[in-house]
Design a protein around this motif. Structure first.
Motif, PDB file in Angstrom:
ATOM      1  N   ASP A  71       0.813  -1.221   0.000  1.00 37.03           N
ATOM      2  CA  ASP A  71       0.000   0.000   0.000  1.00 37.03           C
ATOM      3  C   ASP A  71       0.845   1.269   0.000  1.00 37.03           C
ATOM      4  O   ASP A  71       0.452   2.297   0.518  1.00 37.03           O
ATOM      5  CB  ASP A  71      -0.955  -0.012   1.200  1.00 37.03           C
ATOM      6  N   SER A  73       1.522   3.558  -2.147  1.00 37.87           N
ATOM      7  CA  SER A  73       0.993   4.785  -2.756  1.00 37.87           C
ATOM      8  C   SER A  73      -0.290   5.283  -2.098  1.00 37.87           C
ATOM      9  O   SER A  73      -0.752   6.371  -2.426  1.00 37.87           O
ATOM     10  CB  SER A  73       0.742   4.561  -4.242  1.00 37.87           C
ATOM     11  N   THR A  74      -0.862   4.514  -1.179  1.00 38.54           N
ATOM     12  CA  THR A  74      -2.141   4.925  -0.589  1.00 38.54           C
ATOM     13  C   THR A  74      -2.106   5.066   0.921  1.00 38.54           C
ATOM     14  O   THR A  74      -2.981   5.710   1.499  1.00 38.54           O
ATOM     15  CB  THR A  74      -3.240   3.910  -0.942  1.00 38.54           C
ATOM     16  N   ASN A  75      -1.147   4.510   1.597  1.00 35.70           N
ATOM     17  CA  ASN A  75      -1.085   4.545   3.049  1.00 35.70           C
ATOM     18  C   ASN A  75      -0.531   5.894   3.500  1.00 35.70           C
ATOM     19  O   ASN A  75       0.590   6.255   3.178  1.00 35.70           O
ATOM     20  CB  ASN A  75      -0.200   3.405   3.560  1.00 35.70           C
ATOM     21  N   PRO A  76      -1.306   6.656   4.295  1.00 37.20           N
ATOM     22  CA  PRO A  76      -0.857   7.976   4.748  1.00 37.20           C
ATOM     23  C   PRO A  76       0.464   7.943   5.522  1.00 37.20           C
ATOM     24  O   PRO A  76       1.219   8.911   5.492  1.00 37.20           O
ATOM     25  CB  PRO A  76      -1.993   8.468   5.636  1.00 37.20           C
ATOM     26  N   LEU A  79       3.153   8.520   3.180  1.00 35.32           N
ATOM     27  CA  LEU A  79       3.057   9.787   2.451  1.00 35.32           C
ATOM     28  C   LEU A  79       3.325  10.992   3.342  1.00 35.32           C
ATOM     29  O   LEU A  79       3.295  12.122   2.871  1.00 35.32           O
ATOM     30  CB  LEU A  79       1.664   9.909   1.822  1.00 35.32           C
TER      31      LEU A  79
END
Length: 87
Positions: A71, A73-76, A79
């Motif tokens: 994950d 590219s989607t897990n905060p 990011l």
């Protein structure tokens, strides 16, 4: 040597003339070289197909990395500092 007839747009003829002069070749020789290169390139079509996409060009690399988070590219959490300058 065989002789063929070819119709070109004015713009294409102007480009051909310019390139032939720049390379110090006749237009016929430049067309022969271009046609030879075209015919020798793999999977080259003559239709007006769009050029290959980035995904097409990188298809052999998809899935080549193992062990990373699924994950990413989607897990905060991953990011949180994305784009931060760490220098």
């Amino acid at each position: 040597m065989a002789v063929i007839s070819l119709k070109l747009t004015e713009a294409l003829d102007a480009q051909l003339t310019e390139q032939a002069q720049r390379r110090h070749l006749s237009k016929s020789e430049l067309v022969r070289r271009a046609l030879t290169a075209f015919l020798q390139s793999p999977e080259q079509g003559v239709d007006d197909a769009a050029p290959p996409s980035a995904a097409d060009l990188l298809a052999d690399l998809v899935g080549c990395c193992e062990g990373g988070p699924a994950d990413l590219s989607t897990n905060p959490a991953f990011l949180a500092d994305f784009g931060a300058n760490h220098s």
